[in-house]
Design a protein around this motif. Sequence first.
Motif, short mmCIF file in Angstrom:
data_model
loop_
_atom_site.label_atom_id
_atom_site.label_comp_id
_atom_site.label_asym_id
_atom_site.label_seq_id
_atom_site.Cartn_x
_atom_site.Cartn_y
_atom_site.Cartn_z
N GLY A 1 -37.07 44.87 -32.02
CA GLY A 1 -37.39 45.81 -33.07
C GLY A 1 -36.18 46.21 -33.87
N PRO A 2 -36.38 47.14 -34.86
CA PRO A 2 -35.36 47.44 -35.87
C PRO A 2 -34.28 48.40 -35.37
N MET A 3 -33.61 48.05 -34.29
CA MET A 3 -32.60 48.93 -33.69
C MET A 3 -31.40 48.10 -33.22
N THR A 4 -30.19 48.60 -33.57
CA THR A 4 -28.94 47.97 -33.13
C THR A 4 -28.20 48.94 -32.24
N LEU A 5 -27.75 48.47 -31.08
CA LEU A 5 -26.97 49.33 -30.18
C LEU A 5 -25.50 48.93 -30.23
N ILE A 6 -24.62 49.91 -30.39
CA ILE A 6 -23.18 49.67 -30.33
C ILE A 6 -22.73 49.99 -28.90
N LEU A 7 -22.20 48.97 -28.23
CA LEU A 7 -21.89 49.07 -26.79
C LEU A 7 -20.48 48.57 -26.51
N ARG A 8 -19.96 48.95 -25.35
CA ARG A 8 -18.66 48.38 -24.95
C ARG A 8 -18.80 46.88 -24.82
N LYS A 9 -17.79 46.15 -25.32
CA LYS A 9 -17.97 44.69 -25.39
C LYS A 9 -17.41 43.97 -24.15
N THR A 10 -17.92 42.78 -23.90
CA THR A 10 -17.33 41.89 -22.90
C THR A 10 -16.33 40.98 -23.63
N ASN A 11 -15.65 40.12 -22.89
CA ASN A 11 -14.67 39.21 -23.51
C ASN A 11 -15.32 38.18 -24.41
N LEU A 12 -16.62 38.01 -24.27
CA LEU A 12 -17.32 37.04 -25.14
C LEU A 12 -17.29 37.49 -26.60
N ALA A 13 -17.32 38.80 -26.80
CA ALA A 13 -17.33 39.35 -28.17
C ALA A 13 -15.91 39.41 -28.70
#
Length: 323
Positions: free
Chosen positions: A91-103
């Motif tokens: 759905g129309p929602m973006t979460l800003i989260l702590r990143k892993t090394n992949l990002a």
Amino acid sequence: MAIISSCTASTLKDAATSLRSGNLVAFPTETVYGLGVDATNKDAVDHLYQVKGRPSDHPLIVHISSMANLDKWAREVPEYAIELARTFWPGPMTLILRKTNLAKDFITGNQDSVGIRVPSHPLASALLIEFEDQGGLGVAAPSANRFGKVSPTMADDVFEELSGYLSPADLILDGGPCEVGVESTIINCKQDIPEILRPGAITATIISDLIGLQVKQISAGSNKLTIKASGLMQSHYAPKAKVFLSTTPNLGDGFIALSDIPTPPGAIRLASPKNNKEYAQLLYQALRLADTKQLPNVMVIPPTGDDVAIAICDRLEKCAYKS
Ligand code: TXA
Ligand code: MG
């Protein structure tokens, strides 16, 4: 670059392969059209920034097919964010989260966080599933417009806006008009309580009703603003025409308002949405129409209410003419 208007399993497979090879694929989501790229391919992401004309320190949202893949990109996801994801994804929602090394920094604009979204449009879902079946991990996709301009809600808008910049191998998938019409709600989930960075169809009230927590809201004028988000800039989402809010239109000016508000004499009606949901669906089309008709000015009467009207007013304030 080609527009694919009737997407089949086989064209989606080819589009996913094209993404895996480092090309760009514009695709419909329920909010607006996105310009997709393999989120782990730096060269491809560099090409995307060029096509968009966007500064490279503005982070991109990574799109995944389901919550099951969240751990690849994000770590230490708070309980409330898991509840939000379970309820509103896809759905129309973006979460800003702590990143892993992949990002990598080329996705996150050197920030320690990453934006993640699971879109619900059937073509977006099918493309992401196929992409992941082919070994892909995530598709970074900003709105498929040039930086600072109006987001596209139809495939033809993407073509008009980006055809001069895309390469011959890039693709545009046509999935019809977008259902929501304004970009996803962006929620910063790095703190004890959620914070809305960009309002959208999932509102603060809906969120706090679900998780029983107060929701913070950030405003564009905030001095404390350290997060780089283009949607947080003072001027954005703008057509060529000057947009004025709730002033009297002159002869030949464009006019956008709910259908129960009559067109002032001499103004050119660009949209008559019946309610706030339809207002969101039609707004960007109407702003683009003003440019097609080469109108110098558009007068808009913003909607009221605590639903998607909040997101509409946010975008209107950002695109309004500042003398
Ligand atoms: O509805 C949408 O979100 C659409 C569709 C295509 O998914 N995408 C979209 O992307 O609107 P874009 O790049 O046009 O806007 C995303 C916003 C930008 O303002 C960006 O700066 C912000 O999200 N953003 C992305 N990652 C972030 C992060 N780690 N921290 C803060 N803001 C972030
Ligand atoms: Mg955008």
